[in-house]
Motif scaffolding. Structure first.
Motif, PDB file in Angstrom:
ATOM      1  N   ARG A  45      74.291  34.818 135.040  1.00 22.41           N
ATOM      2  CA  ARG A  45      75.220  35.090 136.150  1.00 22.41           C
ATOM      3  C   ARG A  45      76.470  35.803 135.630  1.00 22.41           C
ATOM      4  O   ARG A  45      76.951  36.762 136.235  1.00 22.41           O
ATOM      5  N   ASN A  46      76.987  35.369 134.489  1.00 25.57           N
ATOM      6  CA  ASN A  46      78.161  36.024 133.897  1.00 25.57           C
ATOM      7  C   ASN A  46      77.846  37.474 133.531  1.00 25.57           C
ATOM      8  O   ASN A  46      78.660  38.373 133.777  1.00 25.57           O
ATOM      9  N   ALA A  47      76.677  37.707 132.951  1.00 27.82           N
ATOM     10  CA  ALA A  47      76.282  39.077 132.597  1.00 27.82           C
ATOM     11  C   ALA A  47      76.112  39.928 133.852  1.00 27.82           C
ATOM     12  O   ALA A  47      76.526  41.091 133.887  1.00 27.82           O
ATOM     13  N   ALA A  48      75.500  39.355 134.884  1.00 26.21           N
ATOM     14  CA  ALA A  48      75.317  40.092 136.143  1.00 26.21           C
ATOM     15  C   ALA A  48      76.676  40.462 136.738  1.00 26.21           C
ATOM     16  O   ALA A  48      76.864  41.589 137.217  1.00 26.21           O
ATOM     17  N   ASP A  49      77.623  39.542 136.687  1.00 22.10           N
ATOM     18  CA  ASP A  49      78.972  39.834 137.183  1.00 22.10           C
ATOM     19  C   ASP A  49      79.619  40.966 136.382  1.00 22.10           C
ATOM     20  O   ASP A  49      80.197  41.896 136.956  1.00 22.10           O
ATOM     21  N   ARG A  50      79.503  40.898 135.051  1.00 18.71           N
ATOM     22  CA  ARG A  50      80.073  41.958 134.195  1.00 18.71           C
ATOM     23  C   ARG A  50      79.435  43.307 134.484  1.00 18.71           C
ATOM     24  O   ARG A  50      80.092  44.343 134.414  1.00 18.71           O
ATOM     25  N   ASN A  51      78.140  43.302 134.806  1.00 21.89           N
ATOM     26  CA  ASN A  51      77.403  44.545 135.031  1.00 21.89           C
ATOM     27  C   ASN A  51      77.469  45.027 136.476  1.00 21.89           C
ATOM     28  O   ASN A  51      76.847  46.020 136.829  1.00 21.89           O
ATOM     29  N   GLY A  52      78.187  44.304 137.325  1.00 23.79           N
ATOM     30  CA  GLY A  52      78.326  44.707 138.720  1.00 23.79           C
ATOM     31  C   GLY A  52      77.056  44.531 139.540  1.00 23.79           C
ATOM     32  O   GLY A  52      76.822  45.248 140.510  1.00 23.79           O
ATOM     33  N   GLN A  53      76.229  43.554 139.169  1.00 23.08           N
ATOM     34  CA  GLN A  53      74.962  43.324 139.850  1.00 23.08           C
ATOM     35  C   GLN A  53      75.107  42.260 140.942  1.00 23.08           C
ATOM     36  O   GLN A  53      75.845  41.296 140.775  1.00 23.08           O
ATOM     37  N   LEU A  54      74.384  42.435 142.031  1.00 20.23           N
ATOM     38  CA  LEU A  54      74.377  41.439 143.104  1.00 20.23           C
ATOM     39  C   LEU A  54      73.466  40.269 142.781  1.00 20.23           C
ATOM     40  O   LEU A  54      73.711  39.142 143.193  1.00 20.23           O
ATOM     41  N   CYS A  55      72.389  40.559 142.045  1.00 17.00           N
ATOM     42  CA  CYS A  55      71.367  39.536 141.743  1.00 17.00           C
ATOM     43  C   CYS A  55      70.862  39.698 140.316  1.00 17.00           C
ATOM     44  O   CYS A  55      71.089  40.715 139.674  1.00 17.00           O
ATOM     45  N   PHE A  56      70.136  38.700 139.863  1.00 17.77           N
ATOM     46  CA  PHE A  56      69.417  38.760 138.591  1.00 17.77           C
ATOM     47  C   PHE A  56      68.095  38.028 138.789  1.00 17.77           C
ATOM     48  O   PHE A  56      67.895  37.322 139.779  1.00 17.77           O
ATOM     49  N   TRP A  57      67.157  38.203 137.858  1.00 19.34           N
ATOM     50  CA  TRP A  57      65.803  37.693 138.030  1.00 19.34           C
ATOM     51  C   TRP A  57      65.590  36.387 137.277  1.00 19.34           C
ATOM     52  O   TRP A  57      65.888  36.282 136.087  1.00 19.34           O
ATOM     53  N   ASP A  58      65.050  35.396 137.978  1.00 14.85           N
ATOM     54  CA  ASP A  58      64.685  34.092 137.424  1.00 14.85           C
ATOM     55  C   ASP A  58      63.195  34.153 137.103  1.00 14.85           C
ATOM     56  O   ASP A  58      62.353  34.213 137.994  1.00 14.85           O
ATOM     57  N   ILE A  59      62.853  34.168 135.821  1.00 11.16           N
ATOM     58  CA  ILE A  59      61.458  34.345 135.392  1.00 11.16           C
ATOM     59  C   ILE A  59      60.592  33.156 135.794  1.00 11.16           C
ATOM     60  O   ILE A  59      59.509  33.334 136.354  1.00 11.16           O
ATOM     61  N   ARG A  60      61.035  31.942 135.512  1.00 11.75           N
ATOM     62  CA  ARG A  60      60.220  30.754 135.786  1.00 11.75           C
ATOM     63  C   ARG A  60      59.870  30.631 137.271  1.00 11.75           C
ATOM     64  O   ARG A  60      58.744  30.344 137.640  1.00 11.75           O
ATOM     65  N   ASN A  61      60.854  30.857 138.133  1.00 10.77           N
ATOM     66  CA  ASN A  61      60.641  30.686 139.566  1.00 10.77           C
ATOM     67  C   ASN A  61      60.234  31.972 140.281  1.00 10.77           C
ATOM     68  O   ASN A  61      60.037  31.962 141.496  1.00 10.77           O
ATOM     69  N   ASN A  62      60.145  33.060 139.512  1.00 11.17           N
ATOM     70  CA  ASN A  62      59.678  34.341 140.048  1.00 11.17           C
ATOM     71  C   ASN A  62      60.470  34.755 141.299  1.00 11.17           C
ATOM     72  O   ASN A  62      59.901  35.069 142.339  1.00 11.17           O
ATOM     73  N   CYS A  63      61.816  34.716 141.163  1.00 11.41           N
ATOM     74  CA  CYS A  63      62.659  35.052 142.311  1.00 11.41           C
ATOM     75  C   CYS A  63      64.022  35.556 141.852  1.00 11.41           C
ATOM     76  O   CYS A  63      64.408  35.381 140.700  1.00 11.41           O
ATOM     77  N   GLU A  64      64.711  36.192 142.787  1.00  7.97           N
ATOM     78  CA  GLU A  64      66.072  36.631 142.526  1.00  7.97           C
ATOM     79  C   GLU A  64      67.041  35.461 142.673  1.00  7.97           C
ATOM     80  O   GLU A  64      66.810  34.559 143.485  1.00  7.97           O
ATOM     81  N   ARG A  65      68.109  35.508 141.894  1.00  6.42           N
ATOM     82  CA  ARG A  65      69.225  34.576 142.017  1.00  6.42           C
ATOM     83  C   ARG A  65      70.462  35.428 142.294  1.00  6.42           C
ATOM     84  O   ARG A  65      70.625  36.508 141.719  1.00  6.42           O
ATOM     85  N   PHE A  66      71.342  34.946 143.134  1.00  8.57           N
ATOM     86  CA  PHE A  66      72.556  35.679 143.434  1.00  8.57           C
ATOM     87  C   PHE A  66      73.567  35.545 142.298  1.00  8.57           C
ATOM     88  O   PHE A  66      73.792  34.449 141.787  1.00  8.57           O
ATOM     89  N   ALA A  67      74.164  36.674 141.949  1.00  2.00           N
ATOM     90  CA  ALA A  67      75.338  36.673 141.081  1.00  2.00           C
ATOM     91  C   ALA A  67      76.555  36.429 141.974  1.00  2.00           C
ATOM     92  O   ALA A  67      76.423  36.359 143.202  1.00  2.00           O
ATOM     93  N   SER A  68      77.717  36.318 141.383  1.00  2.01           N
ATOM     94  CA  SER A  68      78.922  36.071 142.176  1.00  2.01           C
ATOM     95  C   SER A  68      79.149  37.149 143.222  1.00  2.01           C
ATOM     96  O   SER A  68      79.533  36.868 144.352  1.00  2.01           O
ATOM     97  N   LEU A  69      78.901  38.416 142.859  1.00  4.50           N
ATOM     98  CA  LEU A  69      79.069  39.523 143.811  1.00  4.50           C
ATOM     99  C   LEU A  69      78.105  39.393 144.980  1.00  4.50           C
ATOM    100  O   LEU A  69      78.451  39.674 146.121  1.00  4.50           O
ATOM    101  N   GLY A  70      76.883  38.954 144.698  1.00  3.96           N
ATOM    102  CA  GLY A  70      75.898  38.761 145.753  1.00  3.96           C
ATOM    103  C   GLY A  70      76.273  37.630 146.686  1.00  3.96           C
ATOM    104  O   GLY A  70      76.101  37.722 147.901  1.00  3.96           O
ATOM    105  N   LEU A  71      76.807  36.550 146.119  1.00  2.00           N
ATOM    106  CA  LEU A  71      77.234  35.420 146.940  1.00  2.00           C
ATOM    107  C   LEU A  71      78.417  35.810 147.822  1.00  2.00           C
ATOM    108  O   LEU A  71      78.506  35.412 148.979  1.00  2.00           O
TER     109      LEU A  71
END
Length: 150
Positions: free
Chosen positions: A121-147
Motif C-alpha cells: 500500500r505504501n509503494a502504491a501510494d508513492r507510485n500514484g496507484q489507485l490499487c495493487f494486486w493481492d496474489i493469494r486472493n487473486n484480487c485488487e486491493r485499494f491503495a490510499s488514493l483508491g480509497l
C-alpha cells in the motif's frame, strides 16, 4: 535460460537474449487471453509462481495502455516493444499485463513485489496507484488514493 527459451533460440535464430524476451511476451499474451492477465519475472521470463504477496505497478513511465480493439498480431508486437524498452532497467522486477474489465483496455506495467500489504500500500501510494494486486486472493486491493476516490 529455461527450456522454452532454448527452444525459441534453436528454432528462430534469435539471439538468446531476444529468445528469452520473446518467451516472456508469449507467456503474457497467453495469460491475457486465458485468464485476463499474467505476470512474468524479468529475470527468468517465466510466469510468476508466488502463492502470496502483492504486486504494485511502478507507474509512469513504466506503464502503457493499449486499446480494447487491438488485434492479436499488434498485441504481440506492442507487448514485445514494451518488454524490450524496460527489460534491462527492470531486471529484478516483474512485467504484468491485464485487461480492465469495464473499458476492456489492456494495461502493461512494470511491477514490484512486496511480501506484506502495508509495504504494498505504501509503494502504491508513492507510485500514484489507485490499487495493487493481492496474489493469494487473486484480487485488487485499494491503495490510499483508491480509497479516497470512493
Amino acid at each position: 535460460m529455461n527450456d522454452m527459451t532454448v527452444k525459441a533460440y534453436a528454432t528462430t535464430g534469435l539471439e538468446p537474449f531476444e529468445a528469452h524476451r520473446l518467451c516472456a511476451v508469449l507467456h503474457l499474451v497467453s495469460g491475457l487471453e486465458q485468464s485476463g492477465g499474467a505476470t512474468v519475472a524479468f529475470s527468468t521470463a517465466m510466469p510468476m509462481n508466488r502463492q502470496s504477496g502483492f504486486l504494485v505497478a511502478l507507474g509512469d513511465p513504466m506503464t502503457e495502455t493499449l486499446p480494447a480493439t487491438i488485434d492479436s498480431d499488434e498485441l504481440v508486437i506492442r507487448v514485445n516493444d514494451f518488454a524490450q524498452l524496460w527489460w534491462e532497467a527492470a531486471d529484478s522486477q516483474y512485467l504484468g499485463i491485464w485487461r480492465e474489465p469495464v473499458s476492456r483496455q489492456i494495461w502493461l506495467d512494470v511491477c514490484s513485489f512486496h511480501c506484506n500489504e502495508i509495504a504494498a500500500r505504501n509503494a502504491a501510494d508513492r507510485n500514484g496507484q489507485l490499487c495493487f494486486w493481492d496474489i493469494r486472493n487473486n484480487c485488487e486491493r485499494f491503495a490510499s488514493l483508491g480509497l479516497a476516490a470512493l
